[in-house]
Write a protein that holds these residues in place. Structure first.
Motif, PDB file in Angstrom:
ATOM      1  N   MET A   1       0.845  -1.180   0.000  1.00 29.44           N
ATOM      2  CA  MET A   1       0.000   0.000   0.000  1.00 29.44           C
ATOM      3  C   MET A   1       0.868   1.212   0.000  1.00 29.44           C
ATOM      4  O   MET A   1       1.326   1.641   1.034  1.00 29.44           O
ATOM      5  CB  MET A   1      -0.784  -0.003   1.297  1.00 29.44           C
ATOM      6  CG  MET A   1      -1.875   0.971   1.319  1.00 29.44           C
ATOM      7  SD  MET A   1      -3.077   0.550   0.155  1.00 29.44           S
ATOM      8  CE  MET A   1      -3.096  -1.200   0.262  1.00 29.44           C
ATOM      9  N   CYS A   2       1.149   1.767  -1.115  1.00 31.52           N
ATOM     10  CA  CYS A   2       2.089   2.889  -1.150  1.00 31.52           C
ATOM     11  C   CYS A   2       1.357   4.191  -0.865  1.00 31.52           C
ATOM     12  O   CYS A   2       0.131   4.255  -0.885  1.00 31.52           O
ATOM     13  CB  CYS A   2       2.734   2.976  -2.516  1.00 31.52           C
ATOM     14  SG  CYS A   2       3.482   1.434  -3.026  1.00 31.52           S
ATOM     15  N   ARG A  73       7.069   3.575  -0.850  1.00 30.61           N
ATOM     16  CA  ARG A  73       6.731   2.264  -1.423  1.00 30.61           C
ATOM     17  C   ARG A  73       6.669   1.117  -0.420  1.00 30.61           C
ATOM     18  O   ARG A  73       7.532   0.981   0.452  1.00 30.61           O
ATOM     19  CB  ARG A  73       7.767   1.899  -2.502  1.00 30.61           C
ATOM     20  CG  ARG A  73       7.469   0.559  -3.165  1.00 30.61           C
ATOM     21  CD  ARG A  73       8.359   0.284  -4.338  1.00 30.61           C
ATOM     22  NE  ARG A  73       7.877  -0.865  -5.078  1.00 30.61           N
ATOM     23  CZ  ARG A  73       8.609  -1.919  -5.417  1.00 30.61           C
ATOM     24  NH1 ARG A  73       9.883  -1.945  -5.139  1.00 30.61           N
ATOM     25  NH2 ARG A  73       8.069  -2.938  -6.054  1.00 30.61           N
ATOM     26  N   TYR A  74       5.668   0.306  -0.623  1.00 32.84           N
ATOM     27  CA  TYR A  74       5.502  -1.003   0.036  1.00 32.84           C
ATOM     28  C   TYR A  74       5.284  -1.959  -1.128  1.00 32.84           C
ATOM     29  O   TYR A  74       4.217  -1.930  -1.752  1.00 32.84           O
ATOM     30  CB  TYR A  74       4.302  -0.893   0.967  1.00 32.84           C
ATOM     31  CG  TYR A  74       3.598  -2.169   1.352  1.00 32.84           C
ATOM     32  CD1 TYR A  74       4.291  -3.222   1.944  1.00 32.84           C
ATOM     33  CD2 TYR A  74       2.228  -2.301   1.172  1.00 32.84           C
ATOM     34  CE1 TYR A  74       3.610  -4.367   2.322  1.00 32.84           C
ATOM     35  CE2 TYR A  74       1.548  -3.444   1.547  1.00 32.84           C
ATOM     36  CZ  TYR A  74       2.241  -4.472   2.124  1.00 32.84           C
ATOM     37  OH  TYR A  74       1.574  -5.606   2.505  1.00 32.84           O
ATOM     38  N   ASN A 101      -0.019   3.741  -6.592  1.00 32.30           N
ATOM     39  CA  ASN A 101      -0.411   2.941  -5.433  1.00 32.30           C
ATOM     40  C   ASN A 101      -1.393   1.896  -5.921  1.00 32.30           C
ATOM     41  O   ASN A 101      -2.401   2.238  -6.538  1.00 32.30           O
ATOM     42  CB  ASN A 101      -1.068   3.833  -4.373  1.00 32.30           C
ATOM     43  CG  ASN A 101      -1.796   3.045  -3.289  1.00 32.30           C
ATOM     44  OD1 ASN A 101      -2.817   3.477  -2.787  1.00 32.30           O
ATOM     45  ND2 ASN A 101      -1.285   1.889  -2.921  1.00 32.30           N
ATOM     46  N   GLY A 102      -1.096   0.640  -5.656  1.00 29.38           N
ATOM     47  CA  GLY A 102      -2.010  -0.419  -6.053  1.00 29.38           C
ATOM     48  C   GLY A 102      -1.271  -1.572  -6.685  1.00 29.38           C
ATOM     49  O   GLY A 102      -0.057  -1.717  -6.534  1.00 29.38           O
ATOM     50  N   ASP A 127       5.022  -3.614 -11.826  1.00 25.69           N
ATOM     51  CA  ASP A 127       3.766  -3.353 -12.544  1.00 25.69           C
ATOM     52  C   ASP A 127       3.596  -1.856 -12.807  1.00 25.69           C
ATOM     53  O   ASP A 127       2.985  -1.439 -13.784  1.00 25.69           O
ATOM     54  CB  ASP A 127       2.567  -3.903 -11.765  1.00 25.69           C
ATOM     55  CG  ASP A 127       2.447  -3.326 -10.359  1.00 25.69           C
ATOM     56  OD1 ASP A 127       3.486  -2.956  -9.769  1.00 25.69           O
ATOM     57  OD2 ASP A 127       1.319  -3.232  -9.845  1.00 25.69           O
TER      58      ASP A 127
END
Ligand SMILES: O=P(O)(O)OC[C@H]1O[C@H](OP(=O)(O)OP(=O)(O)O)[C@H](O)[C@@H]1O
Ligand SMILES: NC(=O)CC[C@H](N)C(=O)O
Ligand SMILES: [Mg+2]
Length: 495
Positions: A1-2, A73-74, A101-102, A127
């Motif tokens: 979840m960024c 970023r995560y 995000n996603g 991605d």
């Protein structure tokens, strides 16, 4: 979840982007980056680490420009390496930087399309880099640069991308671009402020970033909507895809978002309090003569719910675990070994709150069980007579594929286990989960502003649909085991 943020201002925006990222830090601790547009140049500085680690004075000085975007970023795709830190950049057409995000679920097919049809090179496994190239291709196809052409390109991007995505991008010579997936799974909110009669705009994952920077929260970006804020500060919007059912990610309200954020017009803090209320009522219903002496939250995220449970039950609320403020969130750490070690480093009990008591520990969610297993033992070691555990969310039994890195069902403690079996595994004397219906009602609130949710990790319903072998493929790519054997690039990409 960024966490993502984009700003068009009257002065240099890098300092605002930096400050905005610091309050979005809880959404991603692995890498951070900022890109700004200055004259005919795009400047990018990014790398692994927390926001405060990645940027120094020199980096900030280089990031000039009144238009910019930021990201923390995560990872949910590709590697944790710093070559996949965001924003990503392409030089054609015009020069574009993008932050996402996603998680896209048709990345492999898009990767092939981008290479074979669009003749573009994607050099990482991210991605988000694929998404950038799809958007860049769609913009290139327009033949010229204008607001309309950009909104058309967003339409084209929606046609091709499947999954959860909230995006900010800066296009040289145009301005700030933002869009949100057609189901509005990932959040994105617009803010505005005026000075000297001119408007400045910010778009961010969470409204807390707008509050901090003095922007008024205007509204959320609508599912499937695209927007452009020109460098002159004029906002243009268009519904770029037929509206579909709005299904915001319910896990944002359970865990991800900060409680001081408003998301899709719902206060996260209030949603969490309502989760506590309904869970408290369930406990009361199941055991009207309960013997609970004290309710203790597992810091941080469960606090709002735990307090309401204590109020409903009419028992004391006590802080029994002290959190080491220098250890980050454990759930979003990349490896299980690191997560497990961090729980003990992060939380330490105050024994007098446990000794000879029947304690009800409350967490917002139990995912892999890393936290709760250790916490239950710590409560026992601290002298608790009985340890009950309540989760403000239902059992997490299914992978998340829209931006939360839980891709492998087998890693979830509730996968194919009954509640009794989970209770045994976690070692508690009673385990109580929130019911999904109650969770959804709690988030929707009394005005029922939201009627549908992406609750896929609880019920296995994936609003976008999935290909038959999708889960096998992501397991192969992203299980904890796969991650430990994967090469992590070390080449620096700062500068
Ligand atoms: O069952 P698990 O796999 O352990 O995951 C769930 C736990 O992880 C999160 O805490 P985290 O430490 O990430 O953040 P917090 O301080 O915001 O609660 C969440 O709040 C739960 O405590
Ligand atoms: N958590 C996220 O939003 C991740 C964004 C993107 N999929 C990445 O891995 O970088
Ligand atoms: Mg927690």
């Amino acid at each position: 979840m960024c966490g993502i943020i984009g700003i068009v201002g009257h002065n240099d925006v890098a300092a605002q982007l930096y400050d905005g990222l610091t309050v979005l830090q809880h959404r991603g601790q692995d890498a951070a980056g900022i890109a700004t547009a200055h004259g005919t140049k795009l400047r990018v500085h990014k790398g692994n680490g927390l926001v405060s680690d990645v940027f120094d004075e020199h980096a900030m000085q280089v990031l000039q420009g009144h238009l910019g975007i930021g990201h923390c970023r995560y990872p949910t795709a590709g590697s944790e390496g710093n070559d996949e830190a965001q924003p990503f950049y392409v030089n054609s057409p015009f020069g574009i930087v993008l932050a996402h995000n996603g998680n896209l679920i048709n990345t492999e097919a898009l990767q092939r399309e981008v290479f074979e049809q669009d003749r573009r090179n994607v050099s990482t496994e991210s991605d988000s880099e694929v998404l950038l190239n799809v958007f860049a291709h769609e913009l290139d196809e327009q033949g010229s640069l204008s607001v309309d052409a950009t909104l058309n390109a967003i339409e084209g991007t929606h046609r091709r991308c499947v999954g959860g995505y909230a995006v900010v991008a800066a296009v040289l010579g145009l301005g700030l671009v933002a869009f949100r997936d057609p189901n509005g799974i990932r959040p994105l909110v617009i803010g505005k402020r005026s000075s000297d009669g001119r408007d400045e705009y910010a778009v961010a994952s969470e409204s807390v970033a707008l509050d901090l920077l003095g922007y008024e929260r205007v509204r959320d970006v609508r599912p499937g909507e695209g927007l452009v804020v020109t460098t002159e500060g004029v906002l243009h919007t268009r519904q770029c895809v037929e509206p579909r059912t709005h299904t915001p990610c319910i896990f944002e309200y359970v865990y991800f978002a900060r409680p001081d954020s408003m998301m899709d017009d719902v206060s996260v803090h209030k949603a969490r309090m309502r989760m506590g209320q309904t869970l408290g009522e369930k406990i009361q219903r199941l055991r009207p003569d309960h013997d609970i002496d004290v309710v203790i939250p597992i810091p941080d995220t469960s606090r709002d719910s735990a307090l309401e449970i204590a109020n409903v039950l009419g028992v004391k609320y006590r802080e029994g675990f002290i959190k080491n403020r220098y250890v980050g969130r454990t759930f979003i750490m990349p490896g299980q070994g690191q997560r497990a070690k961090s729980v003990r480093r992060k939380l330490n009990p105050i024994p007098l709150e446990f000794r000879n008591r029947v304690v009800l520990l409350v967490d917002d969610s139990i995912v892999r069980g890393t936290t709760s297993k250790q916490i239950v033992q710590m409560a026992r070691d601290a002298g608790a007579r009985k340890v009950y555990l309540a989760s403000a969310a239902p059992p997490v039994r299914h992978p998340n594929i829209y931006g939360i890195d839980m891709p492998t069902a087998e890693e979830l403690v509730a996968h194919q286990r009954s509640e009794d079996e989970i209770q045994q595994l976690l070692g508690c004397d009673w385990l109580i989960y929130q019911d999904l219906e109650d969770l959804e009602r709690a988030v929707a609130g009394p005005k029922a502003r939201l009627t549908h949710f992406d609750s896929s990790c609880f019920n296995g319903n994936y609003v976008t649909g999935t290909e038959a072998d999708y889960f096998e493929r992501i397991k192969h790519l992203r299980s904890d085991e796969a991650k430990t054997t994967r090469r992590v690039p070390v080449a620096a990409t700062r500068g």
